[in-house]
Design a protein around this motif. Structure first.
Motif, short mmCIF file in Angstrom:
data_model
loop_
_atom_site.label_atom_id
_atom_site.label_comp_id
_atom_site.label_asym_id
_atom_site.label_seq_id
_atom_site.Cartn_x
_atom_site.Cartn_y
_atom_site.Cartn_z
N PRO A 73 9.87 -20.72 96.06
CA PRO A 73 10.15 -20.17 94.72
C PRO A 73 10.46 -18.66 94.72
O PRO A 73 11.16 -18.18 93.83
CB PRO A 73 8.87 -20.47 93.94
N ILE A 74 9.97 -17.94 95.69
CA ILE A 74 10.29 -16.50 95.76
C ILE A 74 11.76 -16.32 96.11
O ILE A 74 12.42 -15.41 95.62
CB ILE A 74 9.38 -15.78 96.78
N VAL A 75 12.28 -17.20 96.94
CA VAL A 75 13.69 -17.13 97.32
C VAL A 75 14.59 -17.55 96.15
O VAL A 75 15.60 -16.91 95.88
CB VAL A 75 13.98 -18.02 98.55
N THR A 76 14.20 -18.61 95.45
CA THR A 76 15.03 -19.13 94.37
C THR A 76 14.86 -18.33 93.07
O THR A 76 15.74 -18.33 92.23
CB THR A 76 14.69 -20.60 94.06
N GLY A 77 13.70 -17.68 92.93
CA GLY A 77 13.43 -16.92 91.71
C GLY A 77 12.76 -17.76 90.63
O GLY A 77 12.34 -17.23 89.61
N PHE A 78 12.64 -19.06 90.85
CA PHE A 78 12.01 -19.94 89.87
C PHE A 78 10.56 -20.18 90.28
O PHE A 78 10.29 -20.85 91.26
CB PHE A 78 12.75 -21.28 89.77
N GLY A 79 9.62 -19.59 89.53
CA GLY A 79 8.21 -19.70 89.86
C GLY A 79 7.72 -18.61 90.79
O GLY A 79 6.63 -18.71 91.36
N GLU A 80 8.51 -17.57 90.94
CA GLU A 80 8.18 -16.48 91.86
C GLU A 80 6.84 -15.82 91.54
O GLU A 80 6.00 -15.65 92.43
CB GLU A 80 9.30 -15.43 91.84
N GLU A 81 6.63 -15.44 90.30
CA GLU A 81 5.39 -14.74 89.92
C GLU A 81 4.16 -15.59 90.19
O GLU A 81 3.13 -15.09 90.64
CB GLU A 81 5.43 -14.29 88.46
N GLU A 82 4.27 -16.89 89.92
CA GLU A 82 3.14 -17.79 90.15
C GLU A 82 2.76 -17.83 91.62
O GLU A 82 1.58 -17.81 91.96
CB GLU A 82 3.45 -19.20 89.64
N VAL A 83 3.76 -17.90 92.48
CA VAL A 83 3.49 -17.94 93.93
C VAL A 83 2.91 -16.61 94.39
O VAL A 83 1.95 -16.58 95.17
CB VAL A 83 4.77 -18.30 94.72
N LEU A 84 3.46 -15.50 93.93
CA LEU A 84 2.94 -14.18 94.32
C LEU A 84 1.49 -14.03 93.88
O LEU A 84 0.64 -13.55 94.65
CB LEU A 84 3.81 -13.07 93.72
N ASP A 85 1.19 -14.46 92.66
CA ASP A 85 -0.19 -14.38 92.17
C ASP A 85 -1.12 -15.30 92.94
O ASP A 85 -2.28 -14.95 93.22
CB ASP A 85 -0.25 -14.69 90.68
#
Length: 93
Positions: A73-85
């Motif tokens: 999701p960090i690569v695609t940008g969809f769900g990035e913040e959730e994964v980072l958190d």
């Protein structure tokens, strides 16, 4: 707090580099000092139990005991913040 992360993808260079930059910055902003290395997915079994976290962007078939986070999701940008958190939560836990 210093944590060791292995970022892995199919080549060990492409997507793991993008993810590493974002994760390290997010961790820094949350008070976590990260030491990291990049690897190829196939290298993970030899690194198992030697680091705090595996962050991957490719499918992992091996059974590992080190906690693993799929960071696509960090690569695609969809769900990035959730994964980072989630990564921060795991490292602080």
């Amino acid at each position: 707090m210093k944590k060791h992360i292995v970022f892995a993808c199919s080549s060990g260079i492409a997507t793991s580099t993008v993810v590493a930059e974002k994760v390290v910055e997010h961790c820094k902003n949350n008070g976590i000092d990260v030491v990291y290395q990049q690897a190829i997915i196939g290298e993970l079994p030899s690194l198992d139990n030697s680091v705090d976290l595996f962050v991957v962007t490719s499918q992992v078939e091996a059974k590992l005991t080190t906690t693993l986070v799929n960071a696509l999701p960090i690569v695609t940008g969809f769900g990035e913040e959730e994964v980072l958190d989630k990564i921060v939560e795991l490292l602080k836990g």
